[in-house]
Motif scaffolding. Structure first.
Motif: not given
Length: 270
Positions: A106-116, A181-186, A258-269
């Motif tokens: 979803e990050r790769r396709w831009g879905v997260l950024r769009l829905l956000g 995992l899914g919010g940081t890597l390709r 995990a919550g702290a890491v996700a909050r800090r590093f999760l990317r929406w695109s």
């Protein structure tokens, strides 16, 4: 123009209320239905979340090796020790592997950024994803429990309510790990690592084979994994009708980190 009661008249050719965003609860429920339908209609995800756990349940229930009723579970029926582990495997499959891979693409396709940027918002999207995971998990629990009962599983009735609490806690922790995992890597890396981690945890992460059945030093390390903690908490609830405070504490620590890491590093695109 206005209506007789003084309210603004709807634009010509458009029903009253058209163009307005639906209430937040309606938006979240609609997105949750869409997310759940996607999880249930994806063949590869169904294989990981439903078929493989059921194969593990039936296969290990029909053989005598490895010995599962060891340590604190000594004397318990094999199927009674096995079934909670399969429930933990199902939680991992849906809340971690499926969500991590979905987030990555979803990050790769831009879905997260769009829905956000829609009225749903990022908070609504995350709430919808959490609700969809719980819906799929409920279906998994029904199926796994039905097969387990057919194979002779007899859970502790006082522990059933506690089991639901543990499942929700475990799903939350693994969903947060999925976000890391899914919010940081390709997406390609998430696909490979998500499936690899699932296989490693299923085989040696204290899920199907309790950590207590492993050699001492290995058991101590494996017991600190979230997979082993979830499985042990479920076994304590369903076999003994009790709370495994150590396992719950391990899950909570993993969830906070995990919550702290996700909050800090999760990317929406990407």
């Amino acid at each position: 123009m206005s209506t007789p009661d003084g309210a603004p008249a709807p634009a010509a050719g458009r029903p009253d209320g058209a163009g307005r965003a639906a209430p937040p609860a309606a938006r979240i429920l609609a997105q949750a239905r869409f997310e759940a339908a996607g999880l249930l209609s994806h063949g590869e995800q169904l294989l990981v979340s439903m078929v493989l756990p059921l194969m593990a349940l039936v296969g290990l229930a029909l053989v005598d090796y490895p010995d599962l009723a060891v340590g604190r579970w000594e004397g318990a029926a094999r199927i009674d020790v096995l079934t909670p582990g399969v429930v933990a495997l199902a939680v991992m499959s849906t809340a971690f592997t499926g969500q991590a891979i979905l987030l990555g693409f979803e990050r790769r396709w831009g879905v997260l950024r769009l829905l956000g940027t829609t009225p749903l918002g990022r908070g609504g999207l995350l709430a919808a994803k959490a609700l969809s995971v719980l819906v799929v998990l409920a279906l998994q629990l029904v199926v796994v429990s039905g097969v387990g009962l057919a194979l002779g599983w007899r859970p502790s009735l006082p522990g059933l309510l506690l089991t639901l609490v543990v499942v929700v806690l475990g799903a939350t922790v693994f969903a947060l790990l999925a976000a890391c995992l899914g919010g940081t890597l390709r997406a390609e890396a998430v696909l490979a690592l998500g499936n690899l981690v699932w296989v490693l945890l299923a085989a040696g992460g204290g899920v199907l084979l309790p950590a207590g059945a492993m050699p001492g030093p290995v058991a101590a390390v494996v017991g600190l994994l979230p997979s082993a903690a979830l499985a042990d908490a479920l076994r304590a609830a369903l076999v003994d009708g009790a709370v495994d405070l150590r396992a719950v504490a391990v899950l909570l620590v993993w969830g906070v980190v995990a919550g702290a890491v996700a909050r800090r590093f999760l990317r929406w695109s990407d």
